[in-house]
Design an enzyme around this catalytic site. Structure first.
Site, short mmCIF file in Angstrom:
data_model
loop_
_atom_site.label_atom_id
_atom_site.label_comp_id
_atom_site.label_asym_id
_atom_site.label_seq_id
_atom_site.Cartn_x
_atom_site.Cartn_y
_atom_site.Cartn_z
CB SER A 98 44.51 45.81 39.07
OG SER A 98 44.54 44.41 39.22
CB THR A 167 45.98 32.41 48.23
OG1 THR A 167 45.59 31.07 47.92
CG2 THR A 167 45.67 33.31 47.06
N GLY A 345 43.98 48.81 42.81
CA GLY A 345 45.03 47.81 42.68
C GLY A 345 45.24 47.08 44.00
#
Length: 386
Positions: A98, A167, A345
C-alpha cells in the site's frame, strides 16, 4: 516446521532447520555509509538493531535503511531463504504494497496543481457510471474522499467470493489469476455502503485507490503506472522501483517471501514469493527497495514533488485508528514527540513501513519477508527516538 513452495500449482515440501521452535537465524549484517564530511560508524542505532532482531524472532528476516543529512545506515537480520538458510539481504527488492498509494496520491495532486482536475471533482465526472448501484452514487463521492478513504466504499477484500480466492488455501490455487479493475470494483459494490461520504469518517478500502488509478488514466490518457514512472520514478532516479501489473516475478536481488495462510500460530509456512499482483493494482502492486522509498519520502516531504499548497492538502488528516490519514499519507506521533509521515504496506509475504520526518530530513524504511512478526512500529520508534 514445514515450508511449502508453490510453483505453477505444484506443491513441494522441504524441512527447515529448527532450534527451540524458531528458524535457525543467520547473523545480522549492518553497515554505515558516511556522507561527505560525516564519520562512519553504527553508533546511535543499537536500540534499533535490538528491536529489529526482536521483531523477527520465530519469523524469517528483516531489513532496515535509515537516512539523515549526514549518513546512511542499513542493516538486515534473520533469514532470506528458509530452505537454504541464506541471510536476508540489506539491499533486497520487496513488494511495497500500500505504499503505492502515496505515489498515486502524489500524481493526482500534481495534476491538481497543473489545473487538470480538482480534488473536489466527483468520481462520476471522471468515471461516469462506474460507481453506481444499490446505495452507491459516484456523483456524491469526490476524488479527495477516495484519497483519504472517506468515500464510504467498502473493499473488495470484504467480499467473501473474492476473499476466498486471495486468502487461506484459496490463495494457493488462485495466486496466478489476473484480476481486472472492473472485478475489484464490482466486488466492492456488492457490499453495503459504509455511509461515510461527506462525514469525514475514515474507512480504509483498496478500491478507493483502484478508482484513483482509473481517474489518473482518464485525466491524462495514459496508464497510471506510466504516469508514476514519468512524474516520480524517472525524476528521482528510482531505478529499482517497478509496477509489475500482472507479472508474478520479483526482480533481483530479493529474498524469498513467506506466509502462514491460516493464522500466525500455524506451523505450516508457504513460499509466496511469486504471485500475480493484479489483486492490488494501483492500490498496492509496487516493488521497490528501502533506498528508493527513503529517497521518495524525503523528496516528497522536502517539497520537491509538490507545491506547498498541494503538500498541505496531502498532510490534512482525518482520524484513523490512532493515527492521522491524509491523502495517501499517514502520520504517527512517536513517544519522543517526533512525527513520522509515511505509509504501511502489507501483501502476502511482505510487510513494509516507510516514512520521514515532516521536513524530509530523516527517513527510515523497514521490511519483513514474512507476514508474522512482532511490533514492527517498535523498530521505527527505536530508530527515531532511541
Amino acid at each position: 516446521m514445514v515450508i511449502r513452495t508453490v510453483r505453477s500449482g505444484l506443491v513441494g515440501a522441504v524441512v527447515a532447520a529448527v532450534i527451540g521452535g524458531s528458524v535457525l537465524a543467520s547473523p545480522a549484517v549492518a553497515a554505515t555509509e558516511a556522507r561527505p564530511g560525516a564519520t562512519a560508524g553504527t553508533a546511535g542505532h543499537e536500540k534499533t538493531q535490538a528491536a529489529l532482531e526482536d521483531a523477527v524472532r520465530g519469523g524469517a528476516g528483516a531489513l532496515i535503511r535509515s537516512v539523515d543529512q549526514h549518513r546512511v545506515w542499513k542493516s538486515s537480520v534473520g533469514v532470506g531463504d528458509l530452505k537454504t538458510g541464506a541471510p536476508r539481504g540489506a539491499d533486497d527488492t520487496f513488494r511495497a504494497g500500500s505504499i503505492t498509494k502515496t505515489f498515486v496520491a502524489t500524481v493526482l495532486l500534481q495534476l491538481e496543481a497543473e489545473g487538470k482536475l480538482s480534488l473536489d471533482d466527483s468520481v462520476e465526472r471522471w468515471l461516469p457510471g462506474v460507481v453506481h448501484g444499490d446505495g452507491f452514487d459516484g456523483s456524491k463521492i469526490t476524488v479527495r474522499q477516495l484519497l483519504n478513504h472517506t468515500s464510504g466504499l467498502k473493499d473488495a477484500w470484504d467480499d467473501q467470493e473474492f476473499l476466498s480466492k486471495v486468502t487461506g488455501k484459496g490463495f494457493l490455487e488462485h495466486r496466478y489469476d489476473t484480476w481486472t479493475r472492473e472485478q475489484l470494483v464490482a466486488a466492492a459494490l456488492r457490499q453495503t455502503p459504509a455511509n461515510n461520504s461527506g462525514q469525514g469518517k475514515h474507512d480504509y478500502s483498496n478500491v478507493n485507490y483502484t478508482l484513483a488509478g482509473m481517474v489518473i488514466e482518464k485525466v491524462t490518457g495514459k496508464p497510471w503506472a506510466a504516469e508514476i514512472k514519468y512524474r516520480i520514478l524517472n525524476p528521482l532516479s528510482l531505478r529499482s522501483t517497478v509496477l509489475p501489473g500482472t507479472d508474478p516475478r520479483m526482480p533481483a536481488p530479493h529474498s524469498r517471501a513467506y506466509r502462514k495462510l491460516l493464522a500466525p500460530a500455524d506451523q505450516e509456512i508457504f513460499d509466496v514469493t511469486e504471485f500475480n499482483p493484479s489483486m492490488f493494482t494501483s492500490a498496492g502492486d509496487m516493488i521497490s527497495t528501502a533506498e528508493d522509498l527513503n529517497r521518495f519520502y524525503r523528496a516528497l516531504l522536502g517539497g520537491r514533488l509538490l507545491p506547498q499548497q498541494q503538500l498541505k492538502e496531502m498532510k490534512t488528516t482525518v482520524p484513523a485508528d490512532g493515527s492521522g490519514y491524509g491523502l495517501g499519507l499517514s502520520s504517527v506521533a512517536l513517544s519522543c514527540g517526533v512525527t513520522v509521515w509515511g505509509h504501511i504496506g502489507r501483501v502476502p509475504g511482505s510487510a513494509t513501513i516507510a516514512g520521514a520526518t515532516p521536513d524530509g530530513s530523516r527517513s527510515t524504511t523497514v521490511n519483513f519477508n514474512s507476514d508474522w512478526y512482532s511490533n514492527p512500529l517498535r523498530v521505527v520508534e527505536a530508530e527515531f527516538c532511541g
